[in-house]
Design an enzyme around this catalytic site. Structure first.
Site, PDB file in Angstrom:
ATOM      1  N   HIS A  70       0.823  -1.214   0.000  1.00 31.11           N
ATOM      2  CA  HIS A  70       0.000   0.000   0.000  1.00 31.11           C
ATOM      3  C   HIS A  70       0.858   1.267   0.000  1.00 31.11           C
ATOM      4  CE1 HIS A  70      -4.174   0.848  -0.123  1.00 31.11           C
ATOM      5  NE2 HIS A  70      -4.375   1.190   1.130  1.00 31.11           N
ATOM      6  N   PHE A 108      -3.913   8.561   6.838  1.00 34.04           N
ATOM      7  CA  PHE A 108      -4.042   7.245   6.228  1.00 34.04           C
ATOM      8  C   PHE A 108      -4.561   7.396   4.806  1.00 34.04           C
ATOM      9  CE2 PHE A 108      -3.522   6.046  10.579  1.00 34.04           C
ATOM     10  CZ  PHE A 108      -2.785   4.873  10.483  1.00 34.04           C
ATOM     11  N   ASN A 133      -9.425   3.593  -2.777  1.00 34.95           N
ATOM     12  CA  ASN A 133     -10.005   4.563  -1.849  1.00 34.95           C
ATOM     13  C   ASN A 133      -9.191   5.847  -1.717  1.00 34.95           C
ATOM     14  OD1 ASN A 133     -12.304   3.048  -1.270  1.00 34.95           O
ATOM     15  ND2 ASN A 133     -11.222   1.865   0.282  1.00 34.95           N
ATOM     16  N   ASN A 163      -6.920   6.313   2.931  1.00 28.28           N
ATOM     17  CA  ASN A 163      -8.315   6.532   2.545  1.00 28.28           C
ATOM     18  C   ASN A 163      -8.825   7.941   2.812  1.00 28.28           C
ATOM     19  OD1 ASN A 163      -8.133   3.867   1.869  1.00 28.28           O
ATOM     20  ND2 ASN A 163      -9.497   3.133   3.467  1.00 28.28           N
ATOM     21  N   ASP A 202      -0.552   2.384  -5.337  1.00 29.46           N
ATOM     22  CA  ASP A 202      -0.493   0.944  -5.555  1.00 29.46           C
ATOM     23  C   ASP A 202      -1.717   0.514  -6.360  1.00 29.46           C
ATOM     24  OD1 ASP A 202      -1.894   1.700  -3.050  1.00 29.46           O
ATOM     25  OD2 ASP A 202      -2.353  -0.436  -2.934  1.00 29.46           O
TER      26      ASP A 202
END
Length: 193
Positions: free
Chosen positions: A32, A80, A128, A82, A107
């Protein structure tokens, strides 16, 4: 919010390159965080090597550099994945960078492992982080630099797969992919032209 009749000033000579990922050592070498790894590669290519500093107004780590004579802001949101849209939008507003001068490295589960592809505009492919950026910017007209990580094996949950570190056996391939992605950024900005 700006009046629809009043054109906002933008700095079309400045570019924003964002590497998506999750903050913290726990996620540093996960699939990620490939976008953040691309930023690391671009930082290492600066002479002397550049480093990130916290930009408190936007909750990001940034470095202001020159690539092909252009002013470039390399960035990693401190949020983060998202919810990365807010910091990206805030950086774009702070530096007056239009969406068409933003490249987001991320990614890509659908991309073949190691494959790098740059495209302008388009959908989020279920990612996301891209959804958050599109929503916050209010447009899809930014560049996406996909870094292929492939699908998870068997029935593994994709969410678990992207949060797993790359195995040591893939370190060379990951380094090549990040170098290829950095090459793509440099070509887009005019290196070698």
């Amino acid at each position: 919010m700006a009046s629809p009749n009043k054109k906002q000033h933008t700095n079309s000579d400045t570019w924003l390159i964002v590497g998506l990922g999750n903050p913290g050592d726990k996620y540093a070498n996960t699939r990620h965080n490939v976008g953040r790894m691309v930023i690391g590669e671009l930082l290492d290519r600066q002479v002397p090597a550049a480093s990130l500093n916290t930009h408190k107004k936007t909750n990001t780590d940034i470095a202001e550099v020159k690539i092909a004579g252009r002013k470039v802001v390399l960035a990693q949101p401190r949020t983060f994945m998202n919810v990365s849209g807010g910091p990206v939008q805030q950086l774009a507003a702070f530096f007056k960078i239009p969406a068409e001068n933003i490249i987001v490295a991320y990614d890509d589960l659908e991309g073949d492992p190691g494959a790098v592809k740059l495209r302008q505009s388009g959908g989020d492919k279920g990612h996301n982080g891209l959804k958050s950026i599109t929503k916050s910017l209010g447009t899809k007209d930014y560049w996406r630099l996909s870094c292929g990580i492939g699908r998870p094996p068997g029935r593994m949950d994709p969410a678990a797969y992207v949060l797993k570190p790359f195995p040591k056996s893939e370190a060379a391939e990951v380094a090549i992919m990040c170098a290829d992605a950095a090459d793509e950024v440099e070509r887009t900005l005019g290196v070698g032209n």
